[in-house]
Design an enzyme around this catalytic site. Structure first.
Site, PDB file in Angstrom:
ATOM      1  CE  LYS A 187      76.549  17.089   8.368  1.00  0.00           C
ATOM      2  NZ  LYS A 187      75.165  17.574   8.394  1.00  0.00           N
ATOM      3  CB  SER A 226      74.011  11.468   3.230  1.00  0.00           C
ATOM      4  OG  SER A 226      74.890  12.499   3.627  1.00  0.00           O
ATOM      5  CD  GLU A 270      71.697  25.373  -3.067  1.00  0.00           C
ATOM      6  OE1 GLU A 270      71.303  24.638  -2.155  1.00  0.00           O
ATOM      7  OE2 GLU A 270      70.975  26.241  -3.593  1.00  0.00           O
ATOM      8  N   GLY A 286      71.156  20.784  -7.326  1.00  0.00           N
ATOM      9  CA  GLY A 286      70.138  20.941  -6.292  1.00  0.00           C
ATOM     10  C   GLY A 286      70.225  22.314  -5.661  1.00  0.00           C
ATOM     11  CG  ASP A 329      67.492  22.788  -1.685  1.00  0.00           C
ATOM     12  OD1 ASP A 329      68.488  22.227  -2.194  1.00  0.00           O
ATOM     13  OD2 ASP A 329      67.356  22.954  -0.459  1.00  0.00           O
ATOM     14  CB  SER A 332      82.104  20.585   4.956  1.00  0.00           C
ATOM     15  OG  SER A 332      82.052  19.878   3.739  1.00  0.00           O
TER      16      SER A 332
END
Lengths: 317, 317
Positions: B51, B76, B202, B206, B208, B302
């Site tokens: 990030k 988060s 993922e 979840g 999505d 990550s």
């Protein structure tokens, strides 16, 4: 007396086989100590510790007849894994005399590399005597964990890589058990970084190295009880001490609590797994056992082999 | 539509500031999967996750007036830490809207970098609405965690480094939450490795992203309950999905149990600390959720920010 050429020969033999392990830095560690720290990460070495360097090189120096007959050694664990992997890679049969209380992860890894394991009680029996019997009965060659010129030469290649990677250092802090890594590092420093001090770090519970350096002779103590299972050695090797007394500046000690704090720091900040023994040198920097503010400091991290269950206990405290 | 030039610009801006993180390999992982795996270790990135790349680059693109007024974001955890560190380095005040149940280590690190934290309940309140109110009331600039071209460009620099380091790959597996890393990786692959498939991973809880790719439109779900706290995102970003639907080959899912197994593997064998979210891509390779035998596979790790107490629980199981 060995000199640096032995380390150079070992480096050439290990090129492309042993990992050239990374050197990590941490702004947080530097802020905590006021020093500039360079962590040489032998926890990323093959078999999980620096021991692979010496073990592989020692096997590579054997005669064809010795290789066919096989080798034997004794080890609290990391030398056992390293020698077994080296034997697998070079097609040499390996027998290891291991204490019954060796960490399960080290026993399993040693077996996984195809070695034959002979157990013993480290508080009751002599592992050297058991190994010597196997030498006599089966014609095996003994590859001791640290008291051997080829082992020392191999272990010195880690510090040699560190000096090549980061340039001049004021001091290099080295984990100390039997003295393989410390003696090898001292040889490398003498040739590559003559102005760099070399300092050994051992557990408070077993300061035989510190006593030996002060008295000028090898001091024997009872098997020390410490979290640093790789440094539960009651006395230094003879080849090792001959180099250490000449070329090591001082030996300091750290507590088991300091090892746990360093282990947690490595997990939380550097995101690396270091076994308690591998935290010795770093703990000396973090606690000030060796005062290093304002200096460029090499820190040898010796290994990363720790049972997940033991790691869980140390992190949950 | 963004193209690769945005990633190139971000790489130039981040040179010498973001770490060029190492790529690790593991003979054991290769033997388990029958593939050749290349682990790109963003757990070693500054602030402990990829990030930092996007956050630093996004701040660097602001006007002087925007920098003086300060920025706000919601996260988060890892984007919060990253943005706070980037703000500290660039002298920009950072406010972060964080859920009350964010991991303590991430809250503490964010505060440690000097950010102002506004808490909220992630199951009751809208973090976007809270952030928008701060934009309106205080003149802050919103730097969202993933739905932003500069963020996507910054995150793409990790895959760009991976391609440069290891050469041709058959597939790159990428952890998927909001889609910043996946969209950025897809841009980098399109330019640098056009024959390399790009696959998102993922949590099962979840999916999505998987549903969105299948339907061709962004699908919204309830906040997923998963160990992968960085992937508790109920829908993909719009900028992200525009790239993902064009350039991502497929999206697969893995269970929380598979994340724990991968985390333990990284601790035991690679000696590295990876947070559960950071294990998504590796778990897809290890479980066969993405079949990769015989292939050269990039695996983006990550991040590595996990509470030691939580790590202890996961290792003790």
């Amino acid at each position: 007396m060995m000199d640096f050429s032995a380390v150079t020969q070992a480096s050439e033999r290990l090129a492309g086989i042993a990992h050239r392990t990374p050197v990590l830095t941490s702004r947080t560690a530097d802020a905590l100590t006021g020093a500039q720290l360079f962590f040489k990460c032998e926890n990323f070495q093959r078999s999980g510790s620096f021991k692979f360097r010496g073990a592989y090189y020692a096997l590579a120096q054997l005669s064809p007849a010795q290789r066919r007959a096989g080798v034997v050694s004794y080890s609290s664990g990391n030398h056992a894994q390293a020698l077994s992997l080296a034997g697998q890679l070079q097609g040499v049969a390996v027998t290891v005399v291991m204490p019954h209380d060796a960490p399960a992860i080290k026993v399993a890894a040693t077996r996984g590399y195809g070695a034959h394991i002979v157990g013993y009680d480290r508080f009751q029996e002599s592992r050297e005597a058991i190994a010597q019997r196997l030498v006599a009965e089966r014609g095996l060659t003994l590859i001791p964990p640290y008291d051997h010129p080829d082992i020392i030469a191999g272990q010195g290649t880690s510090a040699a890589e560190l000096f090549a990677a980061v340039g001049p250092l004021d001091v290099v802090l080295v984990c100390l058990g039997g003295g393989g890594l410390l003696a090898g590092s001292a040889l490398a420093a003498a040739a590559l970084a003559p102005n760099c001090r070399v300092v050994g770090v051992e557990p408070e519970a077993g300061n035989d190295g510190q006593q030996s350096l002060q008295r000028g002779e090898i001091v024997r103590i009872a098997v020390p009880q410490t979290l640093a299972d790789g440094a539960m050695t009651p006395y230094l090797g003879e080849h090792n001490f001959a180099i250490i007394r000449q070329r090591v500046d001082s030996i300091v000690t750290v507590s088991d609590a300091a090892l746990i704090a360093a282990l947690r720091f490595f997990i939380e900040r550097l995101k690396i797994v270091v076994e308690p023994t591998g935290c010795l040198a770093a703990a000396a920097a973090f606690t000030g056992a060796y005062p290093c503010a304002g200096q460029r400091v090499g820190v040898l991290i010796s290994g990363g082999n720790i049972d997940p269950a033991q790691l869980a206990v140390l992190l949950a405290d």
